[in-house]
Design a protein around this motif. Structure first.
Motif, mmCIF file in Angstrom:
data_model
loop_
_atom_site.group_PDB
_atom_site.id
_atom_site.type_symbol
_atom_site.label_atom_id
_atom_site.label_comp_id
_atom_site.label_asym_id
_atom_site.label_seq_id
_atom_site.Cartn_x
_atom_site.Cartn_y
_atom_site.Cartn_z
ATOM 1 N N LYS A 12 0.833 -1.202 0.000
ATOM 2 C CA LYS A 12 0.000 0.000 0.000
ATOM 3 C C LYS A 12 0.864 1.247 0.000
ATOM 4 C CE LYS A 12 -4.055 2.082 0.796
ATOM 5 N NZ LYS A 12 -5.229 2.011 -0.092
ATOM 6 N N ILE A 13 1.958 1.214 0.777
ATOM 7 C CA ILE A 13 2.852 2.379 0.871
ATOM 8 C C ILE A 13 3.716 2.510 -0.385
ATOM 9 C CG2 ILE A 13 4.763 3.422 2.162
ATOM 10 C CD1 ILE A 13 2.038 3.517 3.550
ATOM 11 N N GLY A 14 4.338 1.410 -0.804
ATOM 12 C CA GLY A 14 5.293 1.480 -1.910
ATOM 13 C C GLY A 14 4.654 1.468 -3.290
ATOM 14 N N GLY A 15 3.509 0.777 -3.442
ATOM 15 C CA GLY A 15 2.883 0.642 -4.746
ATOM 16 C C GLY A 15 3.084 -0.759 -5.297
ATOM 17 N N ASP A 16 2.335 -1.105 -6.350
ATOM 18 C CA ASP A 16 2.417 -2.454 -6.909
ATOM 19 C C ASP A 16 3.559 -2.562 -7.926
ATOM 20 O OD1 ASP A 16 1.511 -1.173 -9.188
ATOM 21 O OD2 ASP A 16 -0.577 -1.734 -8.835
ATOM 22 N N GLU A 17 3.643 -3.740 -8.564
ATOM 23 C CA GLU A 17 4.759 -4.034 -9.468
ATOM 24 C C GLU A 17 4.715 -3.234 -10.769
ATOM 25 O OE1 GLU A 17 3.091 -6.196 -7.771
ATOM 26 O OE2 GLU A 17 4.651 -7.050 -6.491
ATOM 27 N N SER A 18 3.606 -2.545 -11.017
ATOM 28 C CA SER A 18 3.548 -1.729 -12.226
ATOM 29 C C SER A 18 4.474 -0.510 -12.135
ATOM 30 C CB SER A 18 2.110 -1.255 -12.482
ATOM 31 O OG SER A 18 1.656 -0.430 -11.421
ATOM 32 N N LEU A 19 4.866 -0.127 -10.895
ATOM 33 C CA LEU A 19 5.781 1.002 -10.708
ATOM 34 C C LEU A 19 7.222 0.521 -10.781
ATOM 35 C CD1 LEU A 19 4.030 2.785 -7.674
ATOM 36 C CD2 LEU A 19 3.726 3.244 -10.108
ATOM 37 N N GLU A 20 8.125 1.419 -11.153
ATOM 38 C CA GLU A 20 9.546 1.088 -11.176
ATOM 39 C C GLU A 20 10.048 0.836 -9.759
ATOM 40 O OE1 GLU A 20 11.641 4.190 -13.102
ATOM 41 O OE2 GLU A 20 10.666 3.905 -15.048
ATOM 42 N N LEU A 21 11.107 0.023 -9.671
ATOM 43 C CA LEU A 21 11.672 -0.313 -8.354
ATOM 44 C C LEU A 21 12.118 0.937 -7.624
ATOM 45 C CD1 LEU A 21 12.679 -2.380 -6.294
ATOM 46 C CD2 LEU A 21 14.808 -2.536 -7.603
#
Length: 433
Positions: A12-21
């Motif tokens: 929830k904080i970092g975002g899912d795998e669709s975002l860059e590392l």
């Protein structure tokens, strides 16, 4: 359950795998630092540090949380956003350095902690700029501390210094370890995904290679089969040509015998009957001659065949008539099985016109057309002769031959008066394409 809840919270904080590392690490680190700044604000207040330090910690909380919100929920992660983060961090830490005991305070811990964070959230090409920025910041602050010691606000007591160092050091160590561990974990997960995709691609490549080999083998088999088929077709064409050649020779022999027989007959009707028989044989001879002389020994081009056939028929009556044909045929081809009955039908109709229709016609004309209508071939032969009623032998052998040949073509045949002239006869043959 707690582990799953923890993973869900981090996602929830970092975002899912669709975002860059790098963006996911930026989101996690900016959120954690904002929490650290808020906790530090409260801790600094209760420890009794300078109020300016407390205020700067709170400002750091506001800026960091705002950047986290823009990146995570507004998806505005960019190099420009990182630049804002870097500059605001440098300004806050640089200001806090003077109000937090300088080199004896905890700002140096924070500078080293932020150095690790920024190295992780920027691309490899920009990491050297991060190193340079923090090195210059740290060296500048140490130089100012040495040159202007009177600008440094010291701790009020040893207890205050101990509490600040203990809290900041422990949190900085924990946070740095956490960020690096998270980064390594994310890299490991992404690496597993990449390896999995690579294995899938390798398996797919092997399948494609197998299919390619199979297609190549199939293509080779088809090529061999095609070569054999072509050879067989050439052999069949050779046989057809040879057969046509032999038939042509036999027909020529029969025609020659008829010519000899005609020379020895003085009766005009008998001679005329022999000439008619000879013309019928000549129409068949012409078809076999064309088959023997062309590459494609299967079909014959109809317009050429009709032109030569009419010339041949007229040559029998050349003493009586000049050129009197008007031919208009569409460019079609027919196999020999249909050409021979078609040629015989044309021969009978034209011969009948020459024999019976033109006795009282000064300028005889025969029009021959072939068209295609509604999946049928239409042959029309019209003359400007004396007309249907005056024709002789209408129910004779000639018409019987035409009717029999029409059945071979699975067609229909009719005779009617020529519409274009006051007199004359039109013969219409219709057979399927």
């Amino acid at each position: 359950m707690r582990l799953e809840n923890g993973k869900a919270f981090m996602k929830k904080i970092g975002g899912d795998e669709s975002l860059e590392l790098e963006q996911r690490i930026f989101n996690i680190s900016s959120f954690s630092i904002s929490v650290f700044a808020l906790v530090g604000t409260i801790a600094n207040y209760f420890i009794g540090l300078n109020f300016t330090v407390v205020a700067l910690s709170f400002v750091g909380f506001i800026i960091t949380f705002t950047l986290f919100y823009l990146s995570r929920f507004k998806n505005r992660y960019s190099t420009q956003l990182i630049a804002y983060y870097l500059i605001s961090t440098g300004l806050i830490l640089g200001s806090m350095f003077f109000f937090n005991a300088g080199v004896n305070g905890t700002v140096t811990y924070l500078i080293l902690m932020f150095l690790n964070v920024f190295v992780l959230i920027v691309s490899e090409k920009k990491q050297n700029l991060i190193y340079l920025f923090f090195y210059i910041l740290l060296i500048s602050l140490i130089g100012l501390n040495y040159a202007f010691p009177h600008l440094i606000t010291k701790y009020n007591s040893n207890e205050e210094a101990f509490a600040d160092h203990a809290i900041t050091m422990l949190y900085a160590m924990f946070f740095t370890t956490y960020i690096i561990a998270t980064f390594r974990k994310k890299m490991s997960e992404d690496r597993k995904v990449i390896i999995s995709k690579s294995n899938e691609l390798e398996t797919l490549y092997e399948e494609i290679s197998i299919q390619k080999t199979a297609l190549h083998n199939t293509a080779e088999e088809l090529k061999i089969a095609l070569e054999k088929t072509n050879e067989r077709n050439k052999y069949i064409e050779t046989l057809i040509k040879e057969l046509s050649h032999r038939v042509k020779n036999n027909l020529q022999l029969v025609i020659s015998l008829l010519d000899i027989q005609s020379m020895n007959i003085s009766d005009s009707k008998s001679k005329e009957a022999i000439n008619e028989a000879k013309n019928r044989l000549l129409s068949m001879l012409l078809a076999h001659q064309k088959l023997y002389n062309i590459e494609n020994a299967v079909s014959i081009y109809i317009p050429d065949y009709i032109n030569q056939l009419t010339e041949m028929i007229q040559s029998t009556y050349r003493e009586s008539y000049d050129e009197c044909f008007e031919i208009n045929c569409i460019p079609i081809r027919h196999e020999v099985e249909k050409i021979i009955p078609l040629g015989l039908i044309i021969n009978e109709i034209i011969t009948n016109s020459f024999k019976h229709a033109f006795k009282e016609t000064e300028n005889p004309l025969i029009k021959i057309t072939i068209n295609q209508i509604n999946q049928n071939n239409i042959l029309t032969i019209s003359d400007n002769g004396s007309g249907f009623e005056k024709k002789e032998n209408y129910n004779g052998m000639g018409l019987s031959i035409v009717k029999a040949l029409t059945k071979q073509l699975h067609g229909n045949f009719e005779i009617k008066k020529t519409i274009e002239s006051k007199s004359g006869t039109t013969s219409i043959l219709e057979w399927p394409i």
